[in-house]
Design an enzyme around this catalytic site. Structure first.
Site, PDB file in Angstrom:
ATOM      1  N   SER A 175       0.791  -1.233   0.000  1.00 32.35           N
ATOM      2  CA  SER A 175       0.000   0.000   0.000  1.00 32.35           C
ATOM      3  C   SER A 175       0.817   1.274   0.000  1.00 32.35           C
ATOM      4  CB  SER A 175      -0.932   0.010   1.220  1.00 32.35           C
ATOM      5  OG  SER A 175      -0.191  -0.037   2.418  1.00 32.35           O
ATOM      6  N   HIS A 203      -5.276  -3.679  -2.528  1.00 37.21           N
ATOM      7  CA  HIS A 203      -4.982  -2.643  -3.515  1.00 37.21           C
ATOM      8  C   HIS A 203      -4.836  -3.192  -4.939  1.00 37.21           C
ATOM      9  CE1 HIS A 203      -4.377   0.615  -0.570  1.00 37.21           C
ATOM     10  NE2 HIS A 203      -4.005  -0.383   0.222  1.00 37.21           N
ATOM     11  N   LYS A 235     -12.072   0.345  -1.546  1.00 37.61           N
ATOM     12  CA  LYS A 235     -11.067   0.982  -2.412  1.00 37.61           C
ATOM     13  C   LYS A 235     -11.597   0.979  -3.852  1.00 37.61           C
ATOM     14  CE  LYS A 235      -7.301   0.006   0.784  1.00 37.61           C
ATOM     15  NZ  LYS A 235      -8.133  -0.494   1.901  1.00 37.61           N
TER      16      LYS A 235
END
Length: 407
Positions: A175, A203, A235
């Site tokens: 990240s 991610h 996300k």
């Protein structure tokens, strides 16, 4: 109280004091923070779905059918048909047999790791794993061994000298650095040494791989090769919550043992239905991912030409290495004065000496937005007179760090 006040003052002097921003309106590149209009380059909304009109409409329709709150844990009376639908969709989307919903990515890692390993077991964790993984390892009470970042040879040597139940856990996309774990090699050594591999693809999910199915799917790794896949929904998916996917027996085991699943209220069922809608948007989002990659590639070329030190990342996470905490803060504040929001990331989120600006891109950014960022960086170059020294220090620390709290 005096000790707490003193520690806060020390953090301020060291450039480590953190403050919150109050955002008004929806999450999008052009946002209002603390009453100021800013162009944001620090969100994890990689596909721009957090404020997508179809997502908002899907939630509105779902609310009238399901109501708002989850009201109870999944094992009491909170497991709604909407949750079941989302779990089935996530399992199919990731190519896994089964999936289980969690309220947050942090809770997913805490619950999964502490359920799958305990006293007498050994967990092997990449040194730059997210704080939620680190805390899950601690909570498990297992023996924890950290291997150097991405160093499969060192991991293999550790595995070879260890008996008993072994768990290997890694981020898929890291990240703060934006690099991708060597997943194929990790899967291979785990098979050879009878270790269970857990990949947190927070991610990568939605961004990488065919139809945005993630970093594991990008390499074509099967459920047998990566038995436990963790992903977040706040996300690229644009909503909230998290999931773990894998063999049915493991998902059943987690349902029985994962305390952060058992003892928390289920997410609002309407949000689960809105997330189902967003899975469709992710699968159909090839043009969004193509645009996102074009922003990333152009930024890397032009920011490097300005003299900024970048890390070897091909993902939308593009750190600008600075090194010194105060220097990093000064650069962030100078950009903000030009209407650009790029947050300063400092220890303990990253190792000492590796403070940075963490630039992240969204498919909602335009190339004109990128023009504004590059112009701002050009105007602020003079603030980084010691950039080469800082970069050298960062590279040195990367080889030495062992216990950073990364997150």
């Amino acid at each position: 109280m005096r000790n707490f006040i003193s520690e806060l003052e020390q953090r301020k002097k060291a450039g480590l004091y953190r403050v919150r921003r109050q955002v008004s309106g929806p999450q999008q590149p052009a946002l209002t923070a603390d009453g100021k209009e800013l162009l944001s380059f620090c969100s994890n909304d990689y596909l721009g779905l957090a404020n997508h009109s179809a997502s908002i409409e899907a939630l509105r329709v779902a609310l009238s059918d399901t109501g708002l709150g989850g009201a109870a844990s999944h094992l009491i009376c909170g497991h709604h048909e909407a949750h079941q639908q989302l779990e089935e969709r996530l399992a199919a989307f990731t190519g896994r047999s089964s999936a289980l919903l969690f309220s947050t990515g942090y809770m997913a890692n805490l619950g999964v790791i502490s359920a799958l390993a305990g006293r007498g077991d050994t967990i092997f964790s990449d040194q730059l794993n997210h704080a939620s993984i680190i805390d899950g390892c601690i909570l498990s009470r297992a023996t924890v061994r950290r291997y150097p970042h991405g160093d499969v040879a060192s991991l293999e040597a550790m595995l070879a000298e260890t008996d008993g139940h072994k768990l290997v856990v890694t981020d898929g996309v890291f990240s703060m650095d934006g690099d991708v774990a060597p997943l194929r090699a990790l899967a291979k050594v785990c098979r050879e040494h009878d270790a269970l591999l857990v990949v947190d693809d927070a991610h990568g999910f939605g961004v990488l791989g065919p139809q945005g199915r993630g970093s594991v799917a990008e390499l074509g790794l099967s459920e047998e090769e990566v038995p436990v896949l963790v992903g977040t929904l706040g996300k690229a998916a644009g909503t909230s919550g998290a999931f773990v996917a894998g063999p049915e027996v493991l998902m059943d085991y987690l349902l029985q043992k994962a305390r952060t699943y058992i003892y928390t209220t289920a997410m609002p069922p309407a949000l689960a239905l809105a997330t189902c809608n967003n899975l469709d948007l992710i699968g159909q989002g090839g043009e969004r991912r193509k645009h996102l990659q074009s922003l990333t590639d152009r930024f890397r070329q032009e920011a490097a030409a300005l003299g900024y030190s970048l890390m070897p990342s091909g993902t939308p996470i593009q750190p600008i290495m600075v090194g010194d905490n105060q220097e990093t803060l000064a650069l962030s504040r100078a950009l903000e004065a030009q209407g650009l929001l790029v947050t300063a990331i400092r220890p303990p989120t990253v190792p000492e000496g590796e403070a940075r600006l963490r630039v992240t891109f969204s498919a909602s950014h335009s190339h004109q937005d990128l023009d504004s960022l590059l112009q701002g960086l050009s105007d602020c170059c003079h603030l980084l007179g010691h950039r080469d020294v800082a970069d050298d220090k960062a590279r040195l620390n990367r080889g030495m760090v062992e216990t950073c709290l990364y997150g």
